[in-house]
Design an enzyme around this catalytic site. Structure first.
Site, PDB file in Angstrom:
ATOM      1  N   TYR A 292      -8.759 -10.464   2.176  1.00 37.43           N
ATOM      2  CA  TYR A 292      -7.417 -10.484   2.794  1.00 37.43           C
ATOM      3  C   TYR A 292      -6.407 -11.205   1.917  1.00 37.43           C
ATOM      4  CZ  TYR A 292      -4.164 -10.928   6.797  1.00 37.43           C
ATOM      5  OH  TYR A 292      -3.100 -10.858   7.663  1.00 37.43           O
ATOM      6  N   TYR A 343       0.336  -3.837   5.150  1.00 41.85           N
ATOM      7  CA  TYR A 343       0.010  -5.100   5.812  1.00 41.85           C
ATOM      8  C   TYR A 343      -0.302  -4.804   7.280  1.00 41.85           C
ATOM      9  CZ  TYR A 343       0.445 -10.025   7.178  1.00 41.85           C
ATOM     10  OH  TYR A 343       0.217 -11.289   7.655  1.00 41.85           O
TER      11      TYR A 343
END
Ligand code: ZN
Lengths: 389, 149
Positions: A292, A343
């Protein structure tokens, strides 16, 4: 070693995402985006969406399971779950919670989902607009220490100071994401390559983060459907079997006003240990990793804390070459991830990890047996998962 | 410790307000007196910041406040270039430091580092607390590099 009840028992059987949009550009509501992703994930799995009887999400997702179940006409909602904590720390944790529900027999098919329309709602990347602020934020916001980038840059600066690390590892992580996005038509940054020169010339957001060290903000939705391995084998797709999942937070990482005793950390030290313990594998067994990227510095610390290299090896190991699919030492963020695909608070990293197992990635690594996801560095709590063939 | 006549960042940022549950009333009352205090456990003597309702060392609820010198060391830092609040539009770059306090168990406090925003920052540098009064609001704790490093 204790028995791990979810290991090898659960699989991701269906995945989907909507089109990904720039922030505020989604043409439909956030709830519709979420429904579209769930319906398409059921179609991908080859099942009736009404057979989904469990729902799990994270980061205070606004699209709650009772409303989703009502909208979809689900006859029997048996699991309604939220992973506590902000940011993307709960992506793999929501999968872990879904798996626990399946193994416990609460549910038969659980969808993990995330929907985002930041034009319709607020943004993560902006500071509070309130006139006064109380509690822990009162020790930070009045000093202009307000945004996620600002909160995390100080952790990364301390780590870089402690280990004598310069800008190049951060640049390599950014370049790898943009590079992989160039072969992924789903990516928001598809057709918008990034050169090392572009990176160097980009403006600072907050040192040590340039613009391209920071995630985008986007609209869209994604969903993954989990069921038992047995049931998954009766569905359309090759199952991506969950080898391990872990979630948590190290000692006092959420201490207020930047007072976590271990400060220059991604908060994965205890979680990674439990992850590998459950999986029964070592870092060298990992074929491809989705880590991430809220900010590249968090990825750097996360890769260290997952054992891919020691802190004093970061400069040598974390190179653009080593992060590239198909042949780098550790192909990283092969869809473009949060920096360059979308995102979607890291749920797009989980769909990509599944694609790598299926052999369907747009930056496919050959012969993937082990596909790993690290969700949400530097937040509390964080989570991880490992998929296998 | 010294007092600053003007504010480091422009007006318009969220200003601190003591928590309604009373947890940090004394901290903000002390900054108005230009005193720096840190929560200290009356049972075990351990420090913690920000304050909490229980001592994380020994789980006592008998907590008080200890006045400290205001001398600290830079533990980490950042230079902010992108304004995330309308009030900061013309205030970038600015410096945020995280300061550890050796006379309070090395608890850390965030604040701004006064002076040239482009100054080189050395982790470990000695700093001292500077109280920055705000009209109609609480007094902030800022930091200035000293020669005592
Ligand atoms: Zn105590």
């Amino acid at each position: 070693m204790s028995d791990y009840t979810i290991k090898d028992k659960v699989a991701i059987a269906g995945i989907a995402e909507t089109a990904y949009y720039k922030r505020g550009a989604a043409p439909v509501s956030e709830f519709q985006l979420t429904l579209e992703a769930i319906i398409q994930a059921a179609a991908d799995a080859g099942m009736d969406v009404r057979d989904i009887d469990g729902f799990a999400s994270y980061s205070n997702d606004r699209n709650d399971p009772p409303r989703l179940a009502a909208a979809l006409g689900s006859p029997d909602l048996s699991f309604s779950n939220m992973f506590w904590g902000g940011g993307g720390g709960g992506g793999s944790g929501a999968v872990a919670n879904a798996s626990a529900a399946l193994v416990a027999g609460y549910s038969k098919y659980v969808v993990v989902y995330r929907g985002l329309a930041q034009g319709q709602f607020g943004r993560f990347g902006q500071g509070s607009q309130a006139r006064t602020i109380s509690g822990a934020a009162a020790y930070t916001a009045p000093y202009g220490l307000m945004s996620p980038a600002q909160s995390f840059a100080m952790r990364v600066n301390r780590f870089m100071h402690d280990h004598g690390i310069g800008q190049n590892p951060l640049k390599a992580i950014s370049l790898a994401s943009y590079h992989h996005a160039q072969s992924n038509p789903r990516a928001v940054m598809y057709g918008r390559p990034l050169t090392a020169e572009d990176y160097d010339n980009s403006r600072w957001i907050v040192e040590p983060f340039h613009l391209f060290d920071c995630c985008m903000e986007n609209d869209g939705a994604a969903a993954v459907i989990l069921t038992t391995v047995e049931r998954a084998r009766d569905l359309r797709q090759k199952p991506a079997i969950l080898l391990a999942a872990a979630q948590g937070s190290d000692y006092r990482q959420a201490a207020p006003a930047h007072n976590s005793p271990d400060y220059g950390t991604s908060n994965f030290k205890t979680v990674a240990k439990r992850l590998y313990g459950m999986a029964g594998i070592d870092p060298k067994d990992v074929d491809v990793c989705q880590s991430y990227e809220n900010f590249t510095g968090g990825v750097m610390m996360s890769l260290v804390e997952h054992g891919f290299c020691a802190p004093d090896e970061v400069e040598q190991f974390m190179t653009f070459e080593n992060f590239q699919a198909p042949s780098g030492k550790l192909p990283l963020n092969t869809s473009g991830g949060n920096l360059a695909e979308c995102y979607m608070h890291g749920l797009e990293l989980i769909t990509e990890a599944v694609r790598q197992i299926r052999g369907e990635s747009t930056a496919q690594v050959p012969n993937v047996d082990i596909s790993m996801v690290c969700s949400g560095p530097m937040v509390q709590p964080v989570s991880d998962l490992i998929l296998r063939k | 410790m010294t007092t600053e006549a003007t504010t480091y960042l422009p007006a318009g940022l969220p200003q601190p307000a003591p928590a309604v549950d009373g947890l940090d009333t004394e901290f903000w009352a002390a900054t108005r007196r230009h005193e720096l205090v840190v929560q200290k456990c009356n049972a075990c003597g351990g420090f913690q910041f920000g304050p909490e309702w229980v001592c994380h060392h020994c789980h006592s609820f008998d907590l008080g406040w200890q006045r400290v010198s205001g001398n600290g060391r830079i533990y980490s830092w950042e230079r902010v270039w992108h304004p995330v609040h309308p009030a900061l539009k013309n205030a970038c770059p600015y410096l945020v430091v995280l300061v550890e306090l050796p006379d309070a168990g090395n608890v850390r406090m965030p604040g701004n580092l006064l002076g040239d925003p482009l100054q080189p920052i050395i982790i470990g540098s000695a700093v001292e607390a500077v109280f920055e009064d705000h009209d109609g609001s609480e007094t902030l704790v800022q930091w200035r590099v000293t020669d005592g490093g």
